[in-house]
Design a protein around this motif. Structure first.
Motif, PDB file in Angstrom:
ATOM      1  N   GLY A   1      27.879  10.959  -1.260  1.00  0.00           N
ATOM      2  CA  GLY A   1      28.982  10.810  -0.320  1.00  0.00           C
ATOM      3  C   GLY A   1      28.700  11.344   1.072  1.00  0.00           C
ATOM      4  N   ASP A   2      27.765  12.281   1.167  1.00  0.00           N
ATOM      5  CA  ASP A   2      27.456  12.872   2.465  1.00  0.00           C
ATOM      6  C   ASP A   2      26.534  11.951   3.250  1.00  0.00           C
ATOM      7  OD1 ASP A   2      25.466  14.739   4.171  1.00  0.00           O
ATOM      8  OD2 ASP A   2      27.452  15.689   4.033  1.00  0.00           O
ATOM      9  N   ARG A   3      26.960  11.523   4.435  1.00  0.00           N
ATOM     10  CA  ARG A   3      26.208  10.543   5.216  1.00  0.00           C
ATOM     11  C   ARG A   3      24.828  11.053   5.616  1.00  0.00           C
ATOM     12  NH1 ARG A   3      25.273   9.264  10.507  1.00  0.00           N
ATOM     13  NH2 ARG A   3      25.088   7.020  11.009  1.00  0.00           N
ATOM     14  N   GLU A   4      24.747  12.293   6.098  1.00  0.00           N
ATOM     15  CA  GLU A   4      23.468  12.834   6.544  1.00  0.00           C
ATOM     16  C   GLU A   4      22.504  13.012   5.377  1.00  0.00           C
ATOM     17  OE1 GLU A   4      23.998  16.355   8.787  1.00  0.00           O
ATOM     18  OE2 GLU A   4      25.072  15.361  10.443  1.00  0.00           O
ATOM     19  N   ARG A   5      23.010  13.474   4.256  1.00  0.00           N
ATOM     20  CA  ARG A   5      22.146  13.644   3.087  1.00  0.00           C
ATOM     21  C   ARG A   5      21.673  12.279   2.573  1.00  0.00           C
ATOM     22  NH1 ARG A   5      20.269  16.808  -0.764  1.00  0.00           N
ATOM     23  NH2 ARG A   5      20.279  16.108  -2.940  1.00  0.00           N
ATOM     24  N   ARG A   6      22.589  11.285   2.591  1.00  0.00           N
ATOM     25  CA  ARG A   6      22.221   9.935   2.157  1.00  0.00           C
ATOM     26  C   ARG A   6      21.116   9.372   3.050  1.00  0.00           C
ATOM     27  NH1 ARG A   6      26.923   8.063   2.068  1.00  0.00           N
ATOM     28  NH2 ARG A   6      26.979   7.004   4.092  1.00  0.00           N
ATOM     29  N   GLN A   7      21.222   9.608   4.335  1.00  0.00           N
ATOM     30  CA  GLN A   7      20.205   9.123   5.266  1.00  0.00           C
ATOM     31  C   GLN A   7      18.861   9.815   5.046  1.00  0.00           C
ATOM     32  OE1 GLN A   7      21.455   9.247   9.328  1.00  0.00           O
ATOM     33  NE2 GLN A   7      19.586   8.348  10.138  1.00  0.00           N
ATOM     34  N   SER A   8      18.892  11.110   4.781  1.00  0.00           N
ATOM     35  CA  SER A   8      17.650  11.841   4.526  1.00  0.00           C
ATOM     36  C   SER A   8      16.983  11.359   3.242  1.00  0.00           C
ATOM     37  CB  SER A   8      17.930  13.345   4.444  1.00  0.00           C
ATOM     38  OG  SER A   8      18.704  13.662   3.291  1.00  0.00           O
ATOM     39  N   MET A   9      17.772  10.958   2.256  1.00  0.00           N
ATOM     40  CA  MET A   9      17.215  10.428   1.005  1.00  0.00           C
ATOM     41  C   MET A   9      16.527   9.093   1.249  1.00  0.00           C
ATOM     42  SD  MET A   9      20.441  11.399  -1.468  1.00  0.00           S
ATOM     43  CE  MET A   9      19.793  10.610  -2.941  1.00  0.00           C
ATOM     44  N   ILE A  10      17.122   8.262   2.107  1.00  0.00           N
ATOM     45  CA  ILE A  10      16.549   6.950   2.400  1.00  0.00           C
ATOM     46  C   ILE A  10      15.212   7.082   3.126  1.00  0.00           C
ATOM     47  CG2 ILE A  10      16.863   4.830   3.754  1.00  0.00           C
ATOM     48  CD1 ILE A  10      19.852   5.044   3.161  1.00  0.00           C
ATOM     49  N   TYR A  11      15.123   8.047   4.025  1.00  0.00           N
ATOM     50  CA  TYR A  11      13.907   8.221   4.818  1.00  0.00           C
ATOM     51  C   TYR A  11      12.950   9.252   4.217  1.00  0.00           C
ATOM     52  CZ  TYR A  11      16.019   5.390   8.471  1.00  0.00           C
ATOM     53  OH  TYR A  11      16.582   4.350   9.176  1.00  0.00           O
ATOM     54  N   SER A  12      13.203   9.671   3.007  1.00  0.00           N
ATOM     55  CA  SER A  12      12.343  10.673   2.368  1.00  0.00           C
ATOM     56  C   SER A  12      10.980  10.082   2.010  1.00  0.00           C
ATOM     57  CB  SER A  12      13.013  11.205   1.100  1.00  0.00           C
ATOM     58  OG  SER A  12      13.096  10.167   0.122  1.00  0.00           O
ATOM     59  N   ASP A  13       9.997  10.960   1.853  1.00  0.00           N
ATOM     60  CA  ASP A  13       8.654  10.522   1.455  1.00  0.00           C
ATOM     61  C   ASP A  13       8.686   9.845   0.092  1.00  0.00           C
ATOM     62  OD1 ASP A  13       7.620  11.523   3.787  1.00  0.00           O
ATOM     63  OD2 ASP A  13       6.926  13.405   2.893  1.00  0.00           O
ATOM     64  N   PHE A  14       9.515  10.360  -0.822  1.00  0.00           N
ATOM     65  CA  PHE A  14       9.592   9.789  -2.166  1.00  0.00           C
ATOM     66  C   PHE A  14      10.075   8.339  -2.133  1.00  0.00           C
ATOM     67  CE2 PHE A  14      12.246   8.769  -5.866  1.00  0.00           C
ATOM     68  CZ  PHE A  14      11.305   8.881  -6.869  1.00  0.00           C
ATOM     69  N   PHE A  15      11.164   8.086  -1.404  1.00  0.00           N
ATOM     70  CA  PHE A  15      11.714   6.730  -1.356  1.00  0.00           C
ATOM     71  C   PHE A  15      10.763   5.797  -0.598  1.00  0.00           C
ATOM     72  CE2 PHE A  15      14.961   3.521   0.047  1.00  0.00           C
ATOM     73  CZ  PHE A  15      15.305   3.100  -1.225  1.00  0.00           C
ATOM     74  N   THR A  16      10.113   6.312   0.436  1.00  0.00           N
ATOM     75  CA  THR A  16       9.142   5.507   1.186  1.00  0.00           C
ATOM     76  C   THR A  16       7.971   5.115   0.303  1.00  0.00           C
ATOM     77  OG1 THR A  16       9.723   6.624   3.255  1.00  0.00           O
ATOM     78  CG2 THR A  16       7.613   5.465   3.191  1.00  0.00           C
ATOM     79  N   GLN A  17       7.459   6.070  -0.480  1.00  0.00           N
ATOM     80  CA  GLN A  17       6.341   5.780  -1.389  1.00  0.00           C
ATOM     81  C   GLN A  17       6.763   4.795  -2.467  1.00  0.00           C
ATOM     82  OE1 GLN A  17       3.156   6.930  -1.097  1.00  0.00           O
ATOM     83  NE2 GLN A  17       2.649   5.554  -2.770  1.00  0.00           N
ATOM     84  N   SER A  18       7.984   4.907  -2.939  1.00  0.00           N
ATOM     85  CA  SER A  18       8.486   3.981  -3.962  1.00  0.00           C
ATOM     86  C   SER A  18       8.560   2.564  -3.414  1.00  0.00           C
ATOM     87  CB  SER A  18       9.862   4.430  -4.449  1.00  0.00           C
ATOM     88  OG  SER A  18       9.798   5.696  -5.061  1.00  0.00           O
ATOM     89  N   LEU A  19       9.024   2.415  -2.183  1.00  0.00           N
ATOM     90  CA  LEU A  19       9.074   1.098  -1.561  1.00  0.00           C
ATOM     91  C   LEU A  19       7.666   0.535  -1.368  1.00  0.00           C
ATOM     92  CD1 LEU A  19      11.808   1.692   1.173  1.00  0.00           C
ATOM     93  CD2 LEU A  19      12.039   0.288  -0.882  1.00  0.00           C
ATOM     94  N   SER A  20       6.737   1.386  -0.974  1.00  0.00           N
ATOM     95  CA  SER A  20       5.359   0.957  -0.773  1.00  0.00           C
ATOM     96  C   SER A  20       4.735   0.468  -2.068  1.00  0.00           C
ATOM     97  CB  SER A  20       4.532   2.110  -0.200  1.00  0.00           C
ATOM     98  OG  SER A  20       3.155   1.762  -0.119  1.00  0.00           O
ATOM     99  N   SER A  21       5.066   1.135  -3.161  1.00  0.00           N
ATOM    100  CA  SER A  21       4.467   0.761  -4.446  1.00  0.00           C
ATOM    101  C   SER A  21       4.931  -0.610  -4.922  1.00  0.00           C
ATOM    102  CB  SER A  21       4.806   1.810  -5.508  1.00  0.00           C
ATOM    103  OG  SER A  21       6.189   1.797  -5.814  1.00  0.00           O
TER     104      SER A  21
END
Length: 215
Positions: free
Chosen positions: A167-187
């Protein structure tokens, strides 16, 4: 197209063999489907086919098929109308090897079981009988998948559930731009990254270890 392809060298080899059979022998041949269409269950079990073809036997390490010389191998198969003389299953079990039996007699475990023990939150458990053969084996596939498949389709699904529920907008944004989510998209774009990131049970397996050493 979803369950066959050229992602790995063994699949390329199968396509070459299919072309050869059709061109030189005039029989139909096609790559056997290997990837699952739903869950973890593929249309055809490469593990069972490998055992029946005499390429190895099941192991304590998550039932991975071990070749007596090379240990862990990746398998692909083709289906053809060409009559071929069949091989036969191996007469002796590859697992456990002699060093593993000796370790079990002294410590009550084997290298693979000790690398990921069920009693300590791991994926593996097992026992050997008096003849040094597997009498019991346990493998937690779901736990193993969550550990070994750190990036890929599964991680994308988990991350999306967490992101959309945040629900927290800033936390949601940090999750989207996190290294983990970026690596998952790359895979997802580079499939080889999403195969597996944990090989501890195979790293300590003595079967085929001499073939894995650098010369």
């Amino acid at each position: 197209m979803e369950i066959t392809g050229y992602d790995f060298r063994e699949n390329v080899a199968v396509h070459v063999m299919c072309d050869y059979i059709e061109r030189e022998h005039g029989h139909r041949a096609l790559q056997a489907p290997s990837l699952p269409t739903a869950g973890h269950n593929p249309p055809m079990s490469m593990m069972l086919a490998a055992v029946l073809a005499g390429l190895g036997t099941r192991s304590l390490a998550a039932n991975i098929i071990l070749h007596p010389r090379y240990g862990l191998l990746y398998y692909a198969a083709l289906v053809t109308t060409l009559d071929l003389e069949p091989d036969h299953p191996l007469e002796e079990d590859v697992c456990p090897s002699k060093p593993c039996i000796q370790m079990y007699e002294k410590l009550g475990t084997t290298p693979c079981l000790a690398s990921c023990p069920k009693g300590e939150g791991g994926c593996l458990d097992g026992a050997l009988d008096e003849d040094g053969r597997i009498s019991y084996s346990y493998y937690d596939r779901e736990r193993c998948t969550s550990r070994s498949m750190n990036f890929g389709i599964g991680s994308i699904q988990k991350a999306l559930v967490q992101i959309t529920a945040e629900g927290d907008r800033e936390r949601r944004q940090s999750m989207i731009y996190s290294d983990f989510f970026t690596q998952s998209l790359s895979s997802l774009s580079y499939y080889k990254e999403s195969v597996a990131q944990c090989f501890e049970c195979m790293r300590v397996c003595p079967v085929g270890m001499h073939e894995r050493r650098l010369q």
